[in-house]
Design a protein around this motif. Sequence first.
Motif, PDB file in Angstrom:
ATOM      1  N   TRP A 114       0.821  -1.209   0.000  1.00 34.96           N
ATOM      2  CA  TRP A 114       0.000   0.000   0.000  1.00 34.96           C
ATOM      3  C   TRP A 114       0.858   1.264   0.000  1.00 34.96           C
ATOM      4  O   TRP A 114       0.449   2.304  -0.517  1.00 34.96           O
ATOM      5  CB  TRP A 114      -0.922   0.001   1.216  1.00 34.96           C
ATOM      6  CG  TRP A 114      -0.214  -0.301   2.507  1.00 34.96           C
ATOM      7  CD1 TRP A 114      -0.048  -1.524   3.092  1.00 34.96           C
ATOM      8  CD2 TRP A 114       0.462   0.645   3.353  1.00 34.96           C
ATOM      9  NE1 TRP A 114       0.677  -1.413   4.251  1.00 34.96           N
ATOM     10  CE2 TRP A 114       1.004  -0.096   4.447  1.00 34.96           C
ATOM     11  CE3 TRP A 114       0.650   2.012   3.315  1.00 34.96           C
ATOM     12  CZ2 TRP A 114       1.719   0.513   5.470  1.00 34.96           C
ATOM     13  CZ3 TRP A 114       1.365   2.628   4.337  1.00 34.96           C
ATOM     14  CH2 TRP A 114       1.897   1.870   5.400  1.00 34.96           C
ATOM     15  N   PHE A 115       2.063   1.173   0.570  1.00 34.30           N
ATOM     16  CA  PHE A 115       2.950   2.337   0.580  1.00 34.30           C
ATOM     17  C   PHE A 115       3.509   2.607  -0.806  1.00 34.30           C
ATOM     18  O   PHE A 115       3.685   3.763  -1.210  1.00 34.30           O
ATOM     19  CB  PHE A 115       4.082   2.124   1.585  1.00 34.30           C
ATOM     20  CG  PHE A 115       4.925   3.346   1.815  1.00 34.30           C
ATOM     21  CD1 PHE A 115       4.414   4.441   2.487  1.00 34.30           C
ATOM     22  CD2 PHE A 115       6.225   3.407   1.347  1.00 34.30           C
ATOM     23  CE1 PHE A 115       5.179   5.582   2.691  1.00 34.30           C
ATOM     24  CE2 PHE A 115       7.003   4.532   1.548  1.00 34.30           C
ATOM     25  CZ  PHE A 115       6.478   5.623   2.224  1.00 34.30           C
ATOM     26  N   ALA A 116       3.791   1.551  -1.563  1.00 38.30           N
ATOM     27  CA  ALA A 116       4.258   1.730  -2.939  1.00 38.30           C
ATOM     28  C   ALA A 116       3.192   2.429  -3.783  1.00 38.30           C
ATOM     29  O   ALA A 116       3.497   3.304  -4.598  1.00 38.30           O
ATOM     30  CB  ALA A 116       4.629   0.381  -3.548  1.00 38.30           C
ATOM     31  N   GLU A 117       1.940   2.048  -3.594  1.00 37.30           N
ATOM     32  CA  GLU A 117       0.870   2.683  -4.345  1.00 37.30           C
ATOM     33  C   GLU A 117       0.677   4.132  -3.902  1.00 37.30           C
ATOM     34  O   GLU A 117       0.320   4.996  -4.717  1.00 37.30           O
ATOM     35  CB  GLU A 117      -0.416   1.882  -4.180  1.00 37.30           C
ATOM     36  CG  GLU A 117      -0.291   0.470  -4.745  1.00 37.30           C
ATOM     37  CD  GLU A 117      -1.618  -0.258  -4.775  1.00 37.30           C
ATOM     38  OE1 GLU A 117      -2.633   0.340  -4.361  1.00 37.30           O
ATOM     39  OE2 GLU A 117      -1.639  -1.420  -5.218  1.00 37.30           O
ATOM     40  N   ALA A 118       0.916   4.422  -2.626  1.00 36.18           N
ATOM     41  CA  ALA A 118       0.855   5.813  -2.164  1.00 36.18           C
ATOM     42  C   ALA A 118       1.983   6.636  -2.787  1.00 36.18           C
ATOM     43  O   ALA A 118       1.789   7.801  -3.156  1.00 36.18           O
ATOM     44  CB  ALA A 118       0.940   5.862  -0.639  1.00 36.18           C
ATOM     45  N   ILE A 119       3.173   6.032  -2.921  1.00 31.90           N
ATOM     46  CA  ILE A 119       4.285   6.722  -3.584  1.00 31.90           C
ATOM     47  C   ILE A 119       3.920   7.047  -5.027  1.00 31.90           C
ATOM     48  O   ILE A 119       4.164   8.163  -5.511  1.00 31.90           O
ATOM     49  CB  ILE A 119       5.555   5.850  -3.523  1.00 31.90           C
ATOM     50  CG1 ILE A 119       6.059   5.733  -2.087  1.00 31.90           C
ATOM     51  CG2 ILE A 119       6.649   6.423  -4.421  1.00 31.90           C
ATOM     52  CD1 ILE A 119       7.230   4.762  -1.943  1.00 31.90           C
TER      53      ILE A 119
ATOM     54  N   ALA B 260       7.381   2.591  -8.623  1.00 34.16           N
ATOM     55  CA  ALA B 260       7.213   2.743  -7.178  1.00 34.16           C
ATOM     56  C   ALA B 260       7.566   1.460  -6.438  1.00 34.16           C
ATOM     57  O   ALA B 260       8.260   1.488  -5.407  1.00 34.16           O
ATOM     58  CB  ALA B 260       5.778   3.173  -6.867  1.00 34.16           C
ATOM     59  N   PHE B 261       7.121   0.318  -6.960  1.00 34.62           N
ATOM     60  CA  PHE B 261       7.454  -0.955  -6.321  1.00 34.62           C
ATOM     61  C   PHE B 261       8.950  -1.249  -6.428  1.00 34.62           C
ATOM     62  O   PHE B 261       9.550  -1.798  -5.498  1.00 34.62           O
ATOM     63  CB  PHE B 261       6.641  -2.090  -6.947  1.00 34.62           C
ATOM     64  CG  PHE B 261       5.304  -2.302  -6.317  1.00 34.62           C
ATOM     65  CD1 PHE B 261       5.182  -3.022  -5.139  1.00 34.62           C
ATOM     66  CD2 PHE B 261       4.159  -1.774  -6.881  1.00 34.62           C
ATOM     67  CE1 PHE B 261       3.954  -3.225  -4.538  1.00 34.62           C
ATOM     68  CE2 PHE B 261       2.913  -1.974  -6.295  1.00 34.62           C
ATOM     69  CZ  PHE B 261       2.810  -2.703  -5.126  1.00 34.62           C
ATOM     70  N   ALA B 262       9.562  -0.893  -7.570  1.00 36.56           N
ATOM     71  CA  ALA B 262      10.998  -1.117  -7.729  1.00 36.56           C
ATOM     72  C   ALA B 262      11.795  -0.261  -6.745  1.00 36.56           C
ATOM     73  O   ALA B 262      12.779  -0.731  -6.154  1.00 36.56           O
ATOM     74  CB  ALA B 262      11.413  -0.803  -9.169  1.00 36.56           C
ATOM     75  N   VAL B 263      11.382   0.988  -6.556  1.00 38.18           N
ATOM     76  CA  VAL B 263      12.060   1.863  -5.599  1.00 38.18           C
ATOM     77  C   VAL B 263      11.915   1.322  -4.183  1.00 38.18           C
ATOM     78  O   VAL B 263      12.871   1.292  -3.393  1.00 38.18           O
ATOM     79  CB  VAL B 263      11.496   3.293  -5.699  1.00 38.18           C
ATOM     80  CG1 VAL B 263      12.002   4.156  -4.544  1.00 38.18           C
ATOM     81  CG2 VAL B 263      11.882   3.924  -7.032  1.00 38.18           C
ATOM     82  N   LEU B 264      10.702   0.870  -3.851  1.00 36.89           N
ATOM     83  CA  LEU B 264      10.469   0.333  -2.511  1.00 36.89           C
ATOM     84  C   LEU B 264      11.318  -0.911  -2.271  1.00 36.89           C
ATOM     85  O   LEU B 264      11.954  -1.047  -1.215  1.00 36.89           O
ATOM     86  CB  LEU B 264       8.988   0.008  -2.343  1.00 36.89           C
ATOM     87  CG  LEU B 264       8.532  -0.383  -0.939  1.00 36.89           C
ATOM     88  CD1 LEU B 264       8.708   0.778   0.023  1.00 36.89           C
ATOM     89  CD2 LEU B 264       7.087  -0.848  -0.951  1.00 36.89           C
ATOM     90  N   ALA B 265      11.360  -1.816  -3.248  1.00 39.92           N
ATOM     91  CA  ALA B 265      12.151  -3.038  -3.085  1.00 39.92           C
ATOM     92  C   ALA B 265      13.645  -2.737  -3.059  1.00 39.92           C
ATOM     93  O   ALA B 265      14.396  -3.351  -2.291  1.00 39.92           O
ATOM     94  CB  ALA B 265      11.829  -4.016  -4.215  1.00 39.92           C
ATOM     95  N   GLY B 266      14.090  -1.801  -3.883  1.00 45.52           N
ATOM     96  CA  GLY B 266      15.507  -1.484  -3.957  1.00 45.52           C
ATOM     97  C   GLY B 266      16.052  -0.802  -2.723  1.00 45.52           C
ATOM     98  O   GLY B 266      17.265  -0.825  -2.483  1.00 45.52           O
TER      99      GLY B 266
END
Length: 571
Positions: free
Chosen positions: A78-83, A94-100
């Motif tokens: 949910w935080f990736a989608e907020a980003i 957004a998901f790539a940034v969160l995972a990285g």
Amino acid sequence: MRPKEARTRISRAWHLAAIAGGAALLSLYARAEWPYAWLGWIALVPWLLVWSQARSVREVVLLCALCAALFLVFSFYWFAEAIAAYTGWSRQVAFAVLAGTGLILQPQLLVLALWAYGVARFPARSGWVWILEAVIAAGAYVSCECLVPTKLLADTLGFGLWPLAELAQAADLGGVFFLTFCLIAVNFWIAGGLLRVLRQRNVRTAVLPVLLSLALVGTLSLYGAWRLQQINRRADQLDGRSVRVGIVQGNLSHYDDLRARYGTFEAVRTILDRYLNLTQTLVPQADLWIWPETVYPTTFARPKSHEGALFDREIAAFVQVNGRPLIFGAYDSDGLSEYNAAFFLLPDSASGLTVKTQRKLYPFPFTESVPSWLDNNSVRSWFPWLGTWKRGTDVEVVALPVDRGGSVRLSALICYDAVLASPAHTAVRRGAELLVSLSNDSWFAHLQGRRLALIASAMRSIETRRPQVRVTPTGLSAVMDIAGRVRLLLPPDEPTATVAEVDLGAHEPTLAVRTSGWIPWACLVGAGIGLMLRFAQRWSLPRSITELGTGRVNRRWWLWRTANPDKSGSR
């Protein structure tokens, strides 16, 4: 296929399965729902087993990076989608940034992984040292969470125990991080017991770790049951002192879209009309009204235009005419910088109106505030969504008069301030009887993100033993008692106004409040001392300190004793 290659492939397959299993357990635990809340006591066990079997420090770091990435992607989706919603990036980016950024946002996992690897590589000589190893792991984990500044999400495993009311009550002893400490210790004990079973082929080696884990969980449960019984009994004996709070949830958000559609004036006009009309319905019943964070999307008391001055006067006149205090979020300015702030408007028979301000202490990094070393035109040209607000400097406790006589002392926690422990603890030490959380969770498209923010606020009420009113523009707006139980929950994504009767009672500051600020340092120092004790037993010391000081230690004997700790020998 050679036997050695077969064993290697089986080992790698087992590692991947354990990593996936740990991510699944943590994602279920992160939902903070019954019965998944019980998984916190074993959720890290698969990863601890994998980390302890690593062949090098490099492999530990790589495995931990993978675990952290999976943890963020599956537990904080949910935080990736907020980003993506805030920055305009695609969901994939957004998901790539969160995972990285897994090891940056969750550095405590790397500390835990390195310790698990070190314990496995240098096994203890004493059979009872495994108790100390788990305590060291928990202390290092908690101190890293508290002291490393890259922990932007302010999350901790202890929040997941909120659905288990008896266990959650122990947060008044040392805050939610005390619960995290216990969770890590139990996970480490269980993982260590399983490792001994696998190595020694003896199930009995896991009995003591499991019994100690059950004893700790049982002790927390008994304490929590006792505290809940004490709280309920005391509530029955209260003199009925309470305050009637008017909660207004306008269900208006994303003000930039409103400005683009209607223009600045009409956007502000729409917002004010919605909140004034909803509040008008609460005039006869409420002692005070509360609006959400930044509900008034401009500076208050320092207007930027003639229209802004008229809006300021309209809000002030509403408070004066109806004779009720109003708490709402807006912008504050000192002429040089702007702040996210809460305003307290108090009707005063002498001056007409008294205005007090609480500036947000911790603007959310990057979206609300940027470090000075990053705040330049070139960076902002690449990331135009970076925030410009500055930090507040102090916690304010305001005494608001109530219609039935007397006053209530309260303090405002603005969004991210409610997730952190320090502002609430400081407010209670300064005499706050009621905590008011003004937030804006509309960027979280999923209710899961909003719910976790609500749980963080509930944990603050347990730690401080103070009731709390949480108000957001789109939900989840709620009222929580001193045991962290939600007594009133407004429906999300609906314009709603209601009055809540909030019980007030005199409670002494809890141990968590009195020791706030010392807990992370105590964990760090305790982990350091434990680390020295853990490895001191591995090597035999010279028979005399005099020999060490005069250099008369036989080096060959010393090296032989170190390499053969279980053999007796003499010089």
